[in-house]
Scaffold this motif. Structure first.
Motif, mmCIF file in Angstrom:
data_model
loop_
_atom_site.group_PDB
_atom_site.id
_atom_site.type_symbol
_atom_site.label_atom_id
_atom_site.label_comp_id
_atom_site.label_asym_id
_atom_site.label_seq_id
_atom_site.Cartn_x
_atom_site.Cartn_y
_atom_site.Cartn_z
ATOM 1 N N LEU A 161 -0.313 3.821 1.215
ATOM 2 C CA LEU A 161 -0.394 4.042 3.038
ATOM 3 C C LEU A 161 0.307 2.796 3.761
ATOM 4 C CD1 LEU A 161 -3.886 5.754 3.253
ATOM 5 C CD2 LEU A 161 -1.676 6.856 3.243
ATOM 6 N N LEU A 162 0.056 1.606 3.212
ATOM 7 C CA LEU A 162 0.599 0.528 3.845
ATOM 8 C C LEU A 162 2.027 0.492 3.653
ATOM 9 C CD1 LEU A 162 -1.913 -2.328 3.394
ATOM 10 C CD2 LEU A 162 -1.370 -1.169 5.522
ATOM 11 N N LEU A 163 2.435 0.922 2.371
ATOM 12 C CA LEU A 163 3.871 0.748 1.967
ATOM 13 C C LEU A 163 4.582 1.974 2.846
ATOM 14 C CD1 LEU A 163 6.209 -0.091 -0.174
ATOM 15 C CD2 LEU A 163 5.217 1.847 -1.517
ATOM 16 N N TRP A 164 3.783 3.103 3.083
ATOM 17 C CA TRP A 164 4.743 4.012 3.759
ATOM 18 C C TRP A 164 4.750 3.537 5.377
ATOM 19 C CZ3 TRP A 164 1.954 9.286 2.399
ATOM 20 C CH2 TRP A 164 2.052 9.654 1.067
ATOM 21 N N LEU A 165 3.757 2.820 5.779
ATOM 22 C CA LEU A 165 3.883 2.505 7.270
ATOM 23 C C LEU A 165 4.920 1.589 7.351
ATOM 24 C CD1 LEU A 165 2.653 2.017 10.121
ATOM 25 C CD2 LEU A 165 0.997 0.266 9.229
ATOM 26 N N THR A 166 5.416 0.668 6.477
ATOM 27 C CA THR A 166 6.194 -0.472 6.294
ATOM 28 C C THR A 166 7.656 0.339 6.327
ATOM 29 O OG1 THR A 166 4.860 -2.005 5.363
ATOM 30 C CG2 THR A 166 7.080 -2.412 5.284
ATOM 31 N N PHE A 167 7.784 1.310 5.413
ATOM 32 C CA PHE A 167 9.093 2.109 5.306
ATOM 33 C C PHE A 167 9.133 2.664 6.639
ATOM 34 C CE2 PHE A 167 9.216 1.762 0.662
ATOM 35 C CZ PHE A 167 10.549 1.789 0.426
#
Length: 445
Positions: A259-265
């Motif tokens: 989820l944090l990876l998706w937010l960053t992207f």
């Protein structure tokens, strides 16, 4: 060596870099270079479309959004398909779609037709990046994986920059139709080379009985040995058995990181595509010529090429999540300062380059990081769905570009506004790092 097994990831990690692996990296570089060129082309031809079709700036928003929505759909669909049917097969389909879509776009008679064709083109473009990143990652040894995959992926940002350079030179000569024809013919000519010269993923072939002969030839090329008779090659079967490709993204210990990876992207691509699509038009409105606007805008991807490579060298030593938060924070600061330099050409060029070095450099290595976080069964899905989250941000960023421009009041405030999502991305990366549970590469069994 009969009745023995060989872990393919360990074999690649322990062997010197072979000509076959270099070929994979070079071919993926060329594919994503053309992907980047075709992705950026619509932004560079936008000022010409305004004049040629006598339309307002806001009327181009559906064209930008349609292409990005197609990329979102392509990312969602082609990642799981690649995990099921193979990276190479899906990649060939994607290249054919975006090549033919770009060629057809050159014949568009109106904004409405162009929007439909950009949607179709975007479907192909959306499937290219995750499969090239996954292939490059799986053929790169762990000791230099960040650098090698970043070098291959840098073709995308170089393609964006090349679009600016080519647009500045060719638009006055061949017009926007000619630029799109170039963007469609080049991948069409590369397609047969990919068919014959690009191998399938070794870990994928390990699970496919029909690929065993090709797998053995590939292993011989990588290892430089031919005494593999009786050896059974394995990927990461233990991890594959537990989850489907999608469920693995949310398995124990993975959900928060995913989820944090998706937010960053989402945040980074929100800003990146907003700049890619709107910066040439914003600069034209500030008094810069078409050629100068294209050259300054090209600093965003060009800076990213150099930033991505320089930071990959650090990340192979220090770890990605120790480097990326600070790099992303630098991007936020650079963007916030951009608006104050609009009247100073040389300083504007430098600050836009720094923004590209940090923001686009973060994106280059963020995609590589995504490929190291998931096992083979879900790797293409993990990369493509992270990119899909970013595509959602890119759609919103492109569609809201005109609204943000008008709501901010003036250009300095406009750039401060778009620095905020990059700051949020930096904080998300810091949280990923502070969890202390990340791993630079999944444990292969």
């Amino acid at each position: 060596m009969s009745h023995s097994t060989q872990n393919l990831t360990e074999l690649i990690d322990q062997s010197p870099l072979s000509r076959l692996q270099i070929r994979v990296l070079v071919l993926c570089f060329l594919v994503v270079l053309l992907d980047g060129f075709d992705t950026a082309a619509i932004g560079y031809i936008a000022p010409e479309l305004l004049q040629s079709w006598h339309i307002e700036r806001a009327q181009l928003a559906p064209v930008f959004g349609a292409g990005l929505f197609g990329m979102l759909l392509g990312s969602f669909c082609f990642g799981p398909l690649a995990d099921r049917h193979g990276r190479k097969s899906v990649l060939l389909v994607c290249v054919l779609i975006f090549a033919l879509g770009t060629l057809a776009s050159a014949l568009s008679p109106s904004v409405e037709v162009l929007a439909v064709l950009r949607f179709i083109t975007g479907i192909g473009l959306g499937g290219v990046l995750p499969n090239c990143i996954t292939l490059s990652s799986e053929y790169s040894p762990a000791r230099r994986r960040m650098l090698l995959v970043t070098l291959s992926y840098s073709g995308f940002t170089l393609g964006l920059a090349l679009g600016g350079a080519v647009a500045g030179v060719l638009l006055p000569l061949v017009g926007w139709q000619g630029l799109l024809l170039i963007g469609g013919l080049a991948p069409l000519l590369l397609w047969p080379v990919l068919w014959f010269a690009l191998p399938e993923s070794v870990c994928f072939m390990a699970d496919s009985p029909r690929h065993q002969a090709a797998l053995r030839r590939t292993v011989e090329c990588i290892s430089g040995r031919e005494d593999w008779h009786g050896v059974r090659f394995i990927g990461d079967a233990a991890q594959r058995a537990g989850h489907s490709s999608v469920a693995a993204l949310f398995s124990q210990g993975q959900m928060a990181r995913t989820l944090l990876l998706w937010l960053t992207f989402f945040c980074c691509l929100f800003v990146f595509y907003l700049l890619t699509n709107w910066l040439p038009t914003v600069l034209r409105g500030s008094g810069y010529s078409t050629a100068n606007a294209a050259q300054i805008s090209a600093m965003i991807p060009l800076g990213g090429v150099l930033g991505g490579i320089a930071m990959a060298l650090l990340m192979d030593r220090l770890g990605a999540l120790r480097v990326l938060p600070l790099l992303c924070l630098t991007g936020a600061v650079a963007l916030a300062c951009t608006g104050s330099q609009l009247e100073h050409g040389a300083r504007l060029l430098a600050i836009v380059f720094l923004a590209g070095f940090s923001l686009t450099g973060t994106l280059n290595n963020l995609s590589v990081l995504a490929a190291t976080l998931y096992p083979t069964r879900s790797r293409a899905t993990g990369v493509s769905w992270a990119l899909a989250a970013g595509r959602a941000g890119s759609i919103i960023g492109s569609m809201l570009g005109g609204w943000i421009f008008s709501s901010a009041g003036d250009l300095p405030q406009f750039f401060i506004w778009i620095a905020v999502p990059v700051l949020i991305a930096s904080l998300a990366l810091m949280l990923m790092n502070s969890q202390g549970r990340h791993q630079e590469a999944p444990v292969e069994s």
